[in-house]
Enzyme design. Structure first.
Site, short mmCIF file in Angstrom:
data_model
loop_
_atom_site.label_atom_id
_atom_site.label_comp_id
_atom_site.label_asym_id
_atom_site.label_seq_id
_atom_site.Cartn_x
_atom_site.Cartn_y
_atom_site.Cartn_z
N GLY A 35 0.76 -1.35 -0.11
CA GLY A 35 -0.25 0.00 0.17
C GLY A 35 0.85 1.26 -0.01
O GLY A 35 0.65 2.17 -0.80
N PHE A 51 -4.93 0.61 2.87
CA PHE A 51 -4.41 -0.50 3.71
C PHE A 51 -4.57 0.34 5.24
O PHE A 51 -5.04 1.26 5.53
CB PHE A 51 -2.83 -0.55 3.38
CG PHE A 51 -1.97 0.63 3.52
CD1 PHE A 51 -1.79 1.57 2.58
CD2 PHE A 51 -1.24 0.59 4.64
CE1 PHE A 51 -1.18 2.55 2.94
CE2 PHE A 51 -0.42 1.65 4.78
CZ PHE A 51 -0.21 2.60 4.00
N GLY A 52 -3.96 -0.43 6.14
CA GLY A 52 -4.19 -0.35 7.49
C GLY A 52 -5.32 0.52 8.05
O GLY A 52 -6.44 -0.38 7.87
N ASP A 88 8.26 5.84 8.18
CA ASP A 88 7.83 5.48 9.53
C ASP A 88 6.43 6.13 9.31
O ASP A 88 6.48 7.42 9.37
CB ASP A 88 8.66 5.23 10.41
CG ASP A 88 8.08 4.06 11.50
OD1 ASP A 88 8.24 3.18 11.17
OD2 ASP A 88 7.78 4.69 12.33
N ASP A 140 -6.94 2.74 6.86
CA ASP A 140 -7.67 3.69 5.79
C ASP A 140 -9.10 3.42 6.06
O ASP A 140 -9.98 4.37 5.74
CB ASP A 140 -7.24 3.30 4.46
CG ASP A 140 -5.80 4.14 4.08
OD1 ASP A 140 -5.47 4.96 4.76
OD2 ASP A 140 -5.43 3.46 3.04
P1 IMP Z 1 5.39 1.25 9.32
O1 IMP Z 1 5.44 0.43 8.38
O2 IMP Z 1 6.23 0.57 10.66
O3 IMP Z 1 5.69 2.67 9.17
O4 IMP Z 1 3.88 1.09 9.86
C1 IMP Z 1 2.99 1.88 9.65
C2 IMP Z 1 1.54 1.48 10.03
O5 IMP Z 1 0.76 2.41 10.13
C3 IMP Z 1 0.83 0.59 8.91
O6 IMP Z 1 1.17 -0.70 8.97
C4 IMP Z 1 -0.64 1.05 9.29
O7 IMP Z 1 -1.13 0.21 10.45
C5 IMP Z 1 -0.54 2.62 9.68
N1 IMP Z 1 -0.45 3.56 8.72
C6 IMP Z 1 0.36 4.27 8.24
N2 IMP Z 1 0.19 5.03 7.18
C7 IMP Z 1 -1.10 4.62 6.87
C8 IMP Z 1 -2.01 4.96 5.81
O8 IMP Z 1 -1.56 5.91 4.96
N3 IMP Z 1 -3.34 4.61 5.92
C9 IMP Z 1 -3.47 3.80 6.86
N4 IMP Z 1 -2.82 3.07 7.74
C10 IMP Z 1 -1.54 3.69 7.82
#
Ligand code: IMP
Length: 197
Positions: free
Chosen positions: A12, A154-155, A71, A157
């Site tokens: 994503g 994703f996440g 991050d 959203d």
């Molecule tokens: P990272 O990969 O350790 O930076 O974790 C980021 C996490 O934050 C993701 O797995 C999502 O759960 C959440 N996240 C960050 N950016 C987004 C976004 O744009 N949409 C939805 N969830 C996000």
């Protein structure tokens, strides 16, 4: 031609980088292309600490290249700014996106059902081919919906409604999300750095 390596396995995130950094003289690579890459433990206390940990680990494998590491995460003041740096693993070390979202809705329901204000934050730490570091950030405010809505992204959203909108990022879709998201804001700040180097 600028070859840029991005320290993420998150499809994503990668789609958003590909859309927002599209240029004839730019080729993007994700660490999924590197068989020997193992993501480092994200032990930092802040988004910037964790972005730097990821960027440095990739720089060690790809010296002399452009490196970017994002991050990012969601902060909900009503539940002590959680999940914050724990966003990817909020419901457990191998939690799926729907499990993390379910835990978020449960925690807000238990602690502060009416305090649904939230913000997404993104910090990108990067290295130029010379080794010089740069940092860009982005933030978008909004609120957490009561139910999961939408299929894109994703996440978190499907539960994040940005200020000024009535739909979640997952309902709005990636083109609309890219006009306002935390990551889009941060990536746009990269453009002059890339162009002027
Ligand atoms: P990272 O990969 O350790 O930076 O974790 C980021 C996490 O934050 C993701 O797995 C999502 O759960 C959440 N996240 C960050 N950016 C987004 C976004 O744009 N949409 C939805 N969830 C996000």
């Amino acid at each position: 031609m600028k070859e840029i390596w991005i320290a993420t396995k998150n499809r994503g995130k990668m789609i958003e980088f590909e859309t927002l950094l599209k240029a004839p003289d730019v080729t993007l690579h994700s660490v999924v292309e590197l068989n020997t890459y193992t993501a480092p433990p994200e032990t930092g206390a802040t988004f910037e600490d964790n972005a730097r940990i990821k960027a440095k680990s990739l720089k060690a494998m790809k010296p002399g290249c452009w490196i970017l590491a994002d991050d990012s995460g969601l902060e909900v003041p009503g539940i002590n700014n959680m999940p914050g740096v724990h966003s990817a693993r909020y419901a457990g070390p191998k939690a799926s996106d729907p499990e993390n979202v379910a835990k978020l809705l449960k925690m807000i329901g238990l602690r502060s059902a009416d305090k649904r204000q939230a913000q997404f934050k993104c910090v990108i730490v990067g290295y130029k081919p010379t080794g010089e570091e740069f940092v860009v950030t982005g933030e978008v405010k909004g609120e957490i919906s009561r139910i999961v809505k939408g299929k894109d992204g994703f996440g978190y959203d499907p539960v994040f409604i940005p200020d000024g909108q009535t739909q979640t990022f997952a309902e709005l879709g990636v083109t609309e999300k890219n006009k306002m998201s935390h990551r889009a804001q941060a990536i746009r700040k990269l453009l002059p750095i890339l162009e002027n180097t």
